[in-house]
Design a protein around this motif. Structure first.
Motif, PDB file in Angstrom:
ATOM      1  N   ARG A 135     -20.844  72.062 -70.932  1.00  0.00           N
ATOM      2  CA  ARG A 135     -21.944  71.423 -70.199  1.00  0.00           C
ATOM      3  C   ARG A 135     -22.647  72.425 -69.282  1.00  0.00           C
ATOM      4  O   ARG A 135     -23.880  72.439 -69.198  1.00  0.00           O
ATOM      5  CB  ARG A 135     -21.396  70.251 -69.385  1.00  0.00           C
ATOM      6  CG  ARG A 135     -22.440  69.490 -68.592  1.00  0.00           C
ATOM      7  CD  ARG A 135     -21.780  68.417 -67.750  1.00  0.00           C
ATOM      8  NE  ARG A 135     -20.888  69.002 -66.773  1.00  0.00           N
ATOM      9  CZ  ARG A 135     -21.282  69.429 -65.568  1.00  0.00           C
ATOM     10  NH1 ARG A 135     -22.563  69.333 -65.227  1.00  0.00           N
ATOM     11  NH2 ARG A 135     -20.419  69.934 -64.722  1.00  0.00           N
ATOM     12  N   LYS A 136     -21.878  73.276 -68.613  1.00  0.00           N
ATOM     13  CA  LYS A 136     -22.487  74.287 -67.739  1.00  0.00           C
ATOM     14  C   LYS A 136     -23.344  75.265 -68.542  1.00  0.00           C
ATOM     15  O   LYS A 136     -24.437  75.641 -68.099  1.00  0.00           O
ATOM     16  CB  LYS A 136     -21.390  75.046 -66.981  1.00  0.00           C
ATOM     17  CG  LYS A 136     -20.707  74.241 -65.893  1.00  0.00           C
ATOM     18  CD  LYS A 136     -19.668  75.091 -65.176  1.00  0.00           C
ATOM     19  CE  LYS A 136     -18.992  74.318 -64.071  1.00  0.00           C
ATOM     20  NZ  LYS A 136     -17.949  75.143 -63.385  1.00  0.00           N
ATOM     21  N   ARG A 137     -22.846  75.692 -69.710  1.00  0.00           N
ATOM     22  CA  ARG A 137     -23.635  76.624 -70.537  1.00  0.00           C
ATOM     23  C   ARG A 137     -24.928  75.966 -71.018  1.00  0.00           C
ATOM     24  O   ARG A 137     -25.977  76.629 -71.092  1.00  0.00           O
ATOM     25  CB  ARG A 137     -22.800  77.098 -71.729  1.00  0.00           C
ATOM     26  CG  ARG A 137     -21.677  78.058 -71.358  1.00  0.00           C
ATOM     27  CD  ARG A 137     -21.115  78.728 -72.595  1.00  0.00           C
ATOM     28  NE  ARG A 137     -20.540  77.765 -73.526  1.00  0.00           N
ATOM     29  CZ  ARG A 137     -19.260  77.416 -73.535  1.00  0.00           C
ATOM     30  NH1 ARG A 137     -18.420  77.950 -72.645  1.00  0.00           N
ATOM     31  NH2 ARG A 137     -18.809  76.546 -74.412  1.00  0.00           N
ATOM     32  N   ARG A 138     -24.882  74.687 -71.341  1.00  0.00           N
ATOM     33  CA  ARG A 138     -26.073  73.987 -71.792  1.00  0.00           C
ATOM     34  C   ARG A 138     -27.108  73.882 -70.663  1.00  0.00           C
ATOM     35  O   ARG A 138     -28.304  74.037 -70.893  1.00  0.00           O
ATOM     36  CB  ARG A 138     -25.696  72.604 -72.311  1.00  0.00           C
ATOM     37  CG  ARG A 138     -26.832  71.884 -73.005  1.00  0.00           C
ATOM     38  CD  ARG A 138     -26.332  70.727 -73.841  1.00  0.00           C
ATOM     39  NE  ARG A 138     -25.477  69.819 -73.097  1.00  0.00           N
ATOM     40  CZ  ARG A 138     -24.168  69.649 -73.322  1.00  0.00           C
ATOM     41  NH1 ARG A 138     -23.564  70.345 -74.271  1.00  0.00           N
ATOM     42  NH2 ARG A 138     -23.473  68.799 -72.608  1.00  0.00           N
ATOM     43  N   LYS A 174     -32.353  76.536 -68.168  1.00  0.00           N
ATOM     44  CA  LYS A 174     -33.072  77.119 -67.045  1.00  0.00           C
ATOM     45  C   LYS A 174     -33.716  78.437 -67.464  1.00  0.00           C
ATOM     46  O   LYS A 174     -33.156  79.174 -68.266  1.00  0.00           O
ATOM     47  CB  LYS A 174     -32.112  77.370 -65.875  1.00  0.00           C
ATOM     48  CG  LYS A 174     -31.536  76.105 -65.260  1.00  0.00           C
ATOM     49  CD  LYS A 174     -30.626  76.450 -64.116  1.00  0.00           C
ATOM     50  CE  LYS A 174     -30.036  75.197 -63.469  1.00  0.00           C
ATOM     51  NZ  LYS A 174     -29.117  75.540 -62.354  1.00  0.00           N
ATOM     52  N   PRO A 175     -34.896  78.815 -66.890  1.00  0.00           N
ATOM     53  CA  PRO A 175     -35.491  80.128 -67.179  1.00  0.00           C
ATOM     54  C   PRO A 175     -34.729  81.240 -66.482  1.00  0.00           C
ATOM     55  O   PRO A 175     -34.077  81.020 -65.464  1.00  0.00           O
ATOM     56  CB  PRO A 175     -36.908  79.989 -66.621  1.00  0.00           C
ATOM     57  CG  PRO A 175     -36.779  78.953 -65.543  1.00  0.00           C
ATOM     58  CD  PRO A 175     -35.732  77.982 -66.033  1.00  0.00           C
ATOM     59  N   ASP A 176     -34.832  82.445 -67.053  1.00  0.00           N
ATOM     60  CA  ASP A 176     -34.191  83.590 -66.425  1.00  0.00           C
ATOM     61  C   ASP A 176     -34.906  83.940 -65.129  1.00  0.00           C
ATOM     62  O   ASP A 176     -36.022  83.504 -64.856  1.00  0.00           O
ATOM     63  CB  ASP A 176     -34.213  84.802 -67.368  1.00  0.00           C
ATOM     64  CG  ASP A 176     -33.405  84.535 -68.632  1.00  0.00           C
ATOM     65  OD1 ASP A 176     -32.484  83.694 -68.554  1.00  0.00           O
ATOM     66  OD2 ASP A 176     -33.699  85.146 -69.675  1.00  0.00           O
TER      67      ASP A 176
END
Length: 316
Positions: A262-265, A270-272
């Motif tokens: 979930r955190k990776r998703r 989010k943009p860099d």
């Protein structure tokens, strides 16, 4: 009137002067201690029943069932009787057991007072996590305490088996109560291990992948702990403790893996830091844009002749 005004002036986020914090802490401690004392007094009337509840499983497994005069005649020495040594020991034991029961049975009150003191300083998501951990930790601790109570008879049989032949084994009641309390705490806290791992994963200290890589060492460590905590040659008794902790460990690992996914998703969405945000490039009607801009930039003009001063719209 003063109390109601003080409550109305209290900050909605829980902020208050130091004197107010100390006053609230004093009031909540007084309520918690009063509840513990009240329950302790009531528990003192049931002192014998509490002692019987704690010691009956052990006596049923290793009790001799003989009087002191007949102990010397018992050839099978693998049994014991509970004793109380000293004149003041019965009184101190009654106080100790009653106070222990007071702390346990009054826990809803003093835990509520503790939560009432801490909760105003927590954010909404912190309160949500606190409710989840308390709601999970208490049942886990109770399950561990129940397992400790269940394996006590088998543990007592193994330990009493080391008694030399032709000797009598007298168990001091205060030592027995300390043993039971230690086992309940050890078993209860061991069931909190998965909750600790989940907490470390939520704060980002460890990942689910790393926890999964520890599975061999964790199984070995849990098995050794179960063997030490239950000094029994019966493998079934050892598995009664080790098995639930294995299951809870892998459940915590599965939760951590899902939380990491979930955190990776969320991070991928989010943009860099060096990437510009997406712009809205939808074309709009130029005439409408100019009309809106002009209406915002220019003040409303008067059109009536009566509003003119010397033939001008502007008073200047």
């Amino acid at each position: 009137m003063l109390k109601s005004a003080r409550k109305q002036e209290r900050d909605p986020e829980g902020r208050m002067p130091l004197a107010e914090h100390l006053r609230e802490l004093r009031n909540r401690l007084a309520k918690a201690l009063l509840a513990i004392v009240a329950v302790t007094v009531v528990a003192a009337f049931y002192y014998n029943d509490i002692i019987n509840l704690i010691t009956r499983p052990i006596l049923d497994s290793i009790g001799c069932g003989h009087s002191f005069s007949e102990l010397a005649k018992v050839k099978d020495a693998h049994c014991a009787q509970i004793t109380v040594n000293g004149l003041l020991t019965p009184f101190t034991l009654a106080l100790k057991v009653s106070l222990m029961a007071g702390v346990v049975f009054a826990s809803p009150v003093w835990l509520y007072q503790l939560w009432g003191f801490i909760a105003p300083g927590l954010h909404k998501h912190e309160k949500k996590y606190a409710y989840a951990f308390v709601g999970t930790g208490v049942p886990l601790f109770l399950c561990g305490a129940y397992f400790a109570y269940a394996v006590l008879p088998t543990t007592a049989k193994v330990l009493i088996g080391f008694t030399p032949d032709n000797t009598s084994n007298l168990l001091p009641l205060d030592d027995l109560l300390d043993l039971v309390l230690r086992m309940v705490l050890v078993f209860g806290l061991s069931f909190e291990l998965p909750l600790l791992l989940v907490f470390l994963n939520l704060i980002g200290a460890i990942t689910g992948k790393r926890m999964l890589g520890w599975w061999r060492g964790m199984i070995m460590g849990i098995t050794v702990f179960a063997a030490v905590a239950t000094p029994s040659t019966d493998p079934l008794t050892m598995l009664m403790l080790a098995g639930p902790i294995w299951i809870l460990y892998f459940a915590a690992t599965g939760f951590s893996l899902l939380n990491d996914r979930r955190k990776r998703r969320i991070e991928a969405a989010k943009p860099d830091d060096d990437e510009a945000s997406d712009l809205d490039l939808t074309p709009e009607d130029i005439g409408e844009v100019e009309t809106v801009s002009a209406s915002r930039a220019l003040p409303e003009q008067s059109t009536g002749e009566s509003d003119r001063i010397n033939g001008y719209d502007d008073v200047t």
